[in-house]
Scaffold this motif. Structure first.
Motif, PDB file in Angstrom:
ATOM      1  N   HIS A  56      68.486   6.726  19.223  1.00  0.00           N
ATOM      2  CA  HIS A  56      69.745   6.796  19.086  1.00  0.00           C
ATOM      3  C   HIS A  56      70.272   7.161  17.672  1.00  0.00           C
ATOM      4  O   HIS A  56      70.992   8.230  17.268  1.00  0.00           O
ATOM      5  N   HIS A  80      72.057  10.427  15.104  1.00  0.00           N
ATOM      6  CA  HIS A  80      73.116  10.421  14.090  1.00  0.00           C
ATOM      7  C   HIS A  80      72.534  11.264  12.997  1.00  0.00           C
ATOM      8  O   HIS A  80      73.299  12.047  12.436  1.00  0.00           O
ATOM      9  N   GLU A 104      79.547   9.204  19.185  1.00  0.00           N
ATOM     10  CA  GLU A 104      78.378   8.740  19.591  1.00  0.00           C
ATOM     11  C   GLU A 104      77.564   9.667  20.935  1.00  0.00           C
ATOM     12  O   GLU A 104      76.472   9.334  21.436  1.00  0.00           O
ATOM     13  N   SER A 148      74.007  10.644  19.404  1.00  0.00           N
ATOM     14  CA  SER A 148      73.195   9.584  19.211  1.00  0.00           C
ATOM     15  C   SER A 148      72.715   9.181  20.833  1.00  0.00           C
ATOM     16  O   SER A 148      71.675   9.095  21.234  1.00  0.00           O
TER      17      SER A 148
HETATM   18 ZN   LIG Z   1      75.653   4.998  17.349  1.00  0.00          ZN
END
Ligand SMILES: [Zn+2]
Length: 681
Positions: free
Chosen positions: A473, A477, A502, A505
């Protein structure tokens, strides 16, 4: 002396952007971390002074002398060279070795945000920008987008209002910020705890019990902090004790916070009204992917409808298990029973041997495997680099383009716990990529901080599978922050639509559940053997257990946030919470509680989660739709990976985010792949 300079004779000449305080954050072209506390504060102060000088200078340029470079670009450069000083330095509060440096750095966080927001409240700078925009300049797409984003920043801060309205707006703004600050102070200072006997801790492990504080008479103290609260709710056998703890937990923040929340919502509505928006979401949503209230409401309601049957079936199964176990009738799920019985259910029917699985995931192996998988997919390489860091534990890699060898970013990994270090896992960028005045690109520098178990007693550092998923995850990013290609920081980093942030990720988490990937990233620390098939299958089977109920709760909070912020007049936030929680999640709010007093997301000073709790679901729906192409066309399909890099990871917000996702998919995105991932067809 030319006319421009004469016109601003009383002003100090501008400072060369990026040469002043900003430049002092680098040594030999690399970020430095060898600060004293005094230096940290002094650097920010200098950067703030330089910002003022540069803004004063650009505001004073005569209207007929304005051009893109001396107005829009000058504003962007002045702002960027300021903002990355407090942004970069304040991150040191999370992991620097020296406690005094950490404290000085922590003080910069709010200061930096304040100063940044004060730029958007400068009428003279807005006027300068508007003068230039009114000449209707012919600009290329990226420059035009930059100008539009800057105008938007000022206008959304009330700069286009009449003087009278602007005053009213500013007053409401101060009031609102004060309320939010007070709410967070109350929440942080709120203290309550449950004192329990040893019997009431039945079900919890020795490690948990041993670290609890004790009362004088030998009882145990369970606080409302997550490391105490979560294990207690999922494992303590005593229903009575769980109920008491949940009641206390759902009163965090105190009654004053209920009023502060309702006041804040009212102030937001009034501010939006001054800006000409009927409802607060009409102000918030146009700069998000959701775009408008109707789309968002339909999105949340549809997911609710689709997920409810699955969540209800889960809950029925938990109730059945409760009846079988306790011999008592159980017909309604409660907030204090859900975490416990879902955990018991998972343990009984989907047992996963986390400790065994962990032995196959030495941290080094997982990282090298992850680099291999995503290096091939995105066409990049990872090369260890000897750059300055803040601690000997920190490893630095340079991410480079596989074909051209071009340096994409410096990537720091700070994986193990230390005193005074940030206690969760997160990714930040110290600096983003943007074009410096000499035409060179600033190399972005990105860090993952985590708290994995370090090596010890002859055992290397090993990761639980949930930690592997977290690492993937966070790595998503990293790639998003690294790969942006815009010339302007305003069009990259966390300036992308908040409901998109998000997606990059959550997308990569999917690879952490694929048997082929699990084989590649595992090697038993003693035998070197890859994760065996039966462990993989037990792991994969357990993936969705309890997820539907959890998702429905998240959906409820998203709808609550939206409804609260849409009401035309002040609402009773407790009553609304109670009604919507029951209607949507099927679980009643515990009597005498007011969980919205600790709904920190919608009362944040720094992050726009108001009318924003839904963003997790929105990003996830996009992530799963994108992943469906890899499922269909190959998990390691490098051609598709190149497209992913091009349309999803590099554009930032240079182009409309919806447009880019559509370009990748070849159609608008929808929630089908997400629902399928939950087992709903
Ligand atoms: Zn995150």
């Amino acid at each position: 002396m030319n006319k421009i300079i004469m016109g601003v004779a009383a002003l100090t000449l501008p400072c060369a952007a990026f040469a002043g305080a900003y430049g002092d954050m680098f040594k030999n072209g690399h970020l430095r971390f060898d600060y004293t506390p005094q230096e940290i504060s002094a650097l920010e102060q200098r950067a703030a002074e330089e910002l003022d000088i540069n803004l004063n200078f650009l505001a004073a340029i005569p209207a007929d002398k304005r051009d893109f470079t001396n107005t829009v670009r000058a504003l962007e450069d002045a702002y960027t060279s300021y903002w990355f000083v407090p942004k970069n330095l304040s991150l040191l509060s999370y992991f620097h070795q020296n406690a005094d440096v950490r404290e000085a750095a922590a003080n910069l966080e709010a200061k930096g945000v304040d100063k940044k927001l004060s730029v958007f409240a400068r009428k003279d700078v807005y006027k300068a920008l508007k003068e230039y925009a009114d000449t209707k300049p012919q600009l290329n797409h990226e420059d035009a987008r930059l100008l539009a984003k800057w105008l938007e920043r000022f206008e959304r801060a009330g700069m286009a209002l009449s003087e009278k309205d602007a005053k009213a707006y500013a007053k409401l703004n101060t009031e609102r910020l004060n309320k939010i600050t007070q709410y967070n102070v109350n929440l942080n200072n709120y203290k309550d705890e449950l004192v329990v006997t040893r019997e009431e801790l039945d079900g919890l492990g020795e490690t948990y019990i041993n670290r609890l504080e004790r009362t004088k008479d030998g009882k145990y103290i369970v606080t409302l902090k997550y490391p105490d609260y979560n294990p207690f709710m999922s494992s303590a056998k005593s229903e009575k004790a769980r109920k008491s703890l949940q009641e206390k937990f759902a009163r965090r923040g105190g009654k004053e916070n209920v009023k502060l929340l309702e006041d804040t919502v009212e102030l937001r509505r009034k501010q939006a009204a001054l800006l000409g928006f009927k409802r607060y979401p009409d102000y918030v949503l146009p700069v998000r992917m959701a775009k408008n209230y109707e789309t968002l409401e339909a999105f949340l309601k549809n997911l609710q409808k689709e997920v409810t049957p699955l969540a209800q079936a889960d809950i029925q199964a938990y109730l059945k298990l409760k009846e079988e176990t306790t011999g008592q009738k159980a017909d309604e799920m409660t907030a204090w029973d859900l975490p416990y019985w879902s955990n018991q259910y998972k343990k009984k029917y989907y047992q996963v041997d986390d400790d065994k699985i962990k032995e196959y995931f030495p941290t080094d192996k997982v990282i090298s495997g992850m680099f291999e998988v995503f290096g091939n997919l995105f066409g990049v390489t990872f090369i260890k680099a000897d750059l300055p860091t803040w601690h000997p534990d920190v490893i630095v890699y340079q991410i480079k383009d596989k074909k051209t060898g071009e340096l994409i970013s410096n990537f720091y990994l700070d994986l193990f716990p230390r005193d005074g270090k940030y206690t969760h896992a997160a990714t930040w960028s110290f600096v983003d990529r943007f074009e410096l005045p000499d035409g060179q690109m600033q190399t972005p520098s990105v860090v993952i901080a985590a708290n994995f178990t370090p090596a010890g007693n002859g055992v290397p550092s090993l990761l639980e599978h949930s930690e592997v998923e977290t690492l993937f995850h966070e790595f998503g990013h990293v790639l998003q922050m690294s790969m942006a290609t815009s010339k302007y920081a305003t069009l990259t980093g966390d300036n992308v639509a908040w409901d998109y942030i998000e997606a990059h990720s959550q997308l990569l988490e999917n690879w952490a559940w694929q048997p082929q990937v699990l084989k590649k990233i595992s090697a038993h620390y003693k035998t070197g053997e890859a994760l065996p098939d039966e462990l993989i299958s037990s792991l994969v089977k357990s993936k969705n257990v309890g997820v539907a109920a959890a998702f429905l709760r998240q959906n409820f909070l998203g709808q609550y946030d939206l409804a609260l912020h849409t009401a035309a007049k002040r609402v009773d936030s407790t009553q609304l919470y109670s009604q919507m929680m029951k209607d949507i999640s099927g679980i009643p709010m515990t009597k005498g509680t007011y969980p919205q007093a600790s709904f920190g997301h919608i009362m944040s000073l720094t992050d726009p989660y108001d009318v924003g709790y839904y963003v997790y679901a929105w990003s996830l729906v996009i992530a799963q739709d994108i992943f469906s192409r890899f499922e269909a066309e190959g998990l390691f399909n490098a051609e598709l990976g190149a497209k992913l890099r091009k349309y999803i990871y590099t554009p930032g917000t240079v182009y409309d985010e919806n447009e880019m996702v559509e370009k990748f998919l070849g159609r608008p995105y929808n929630d089908k792949a997400f629902l399928k991932s939950l087992g709903i067809n």
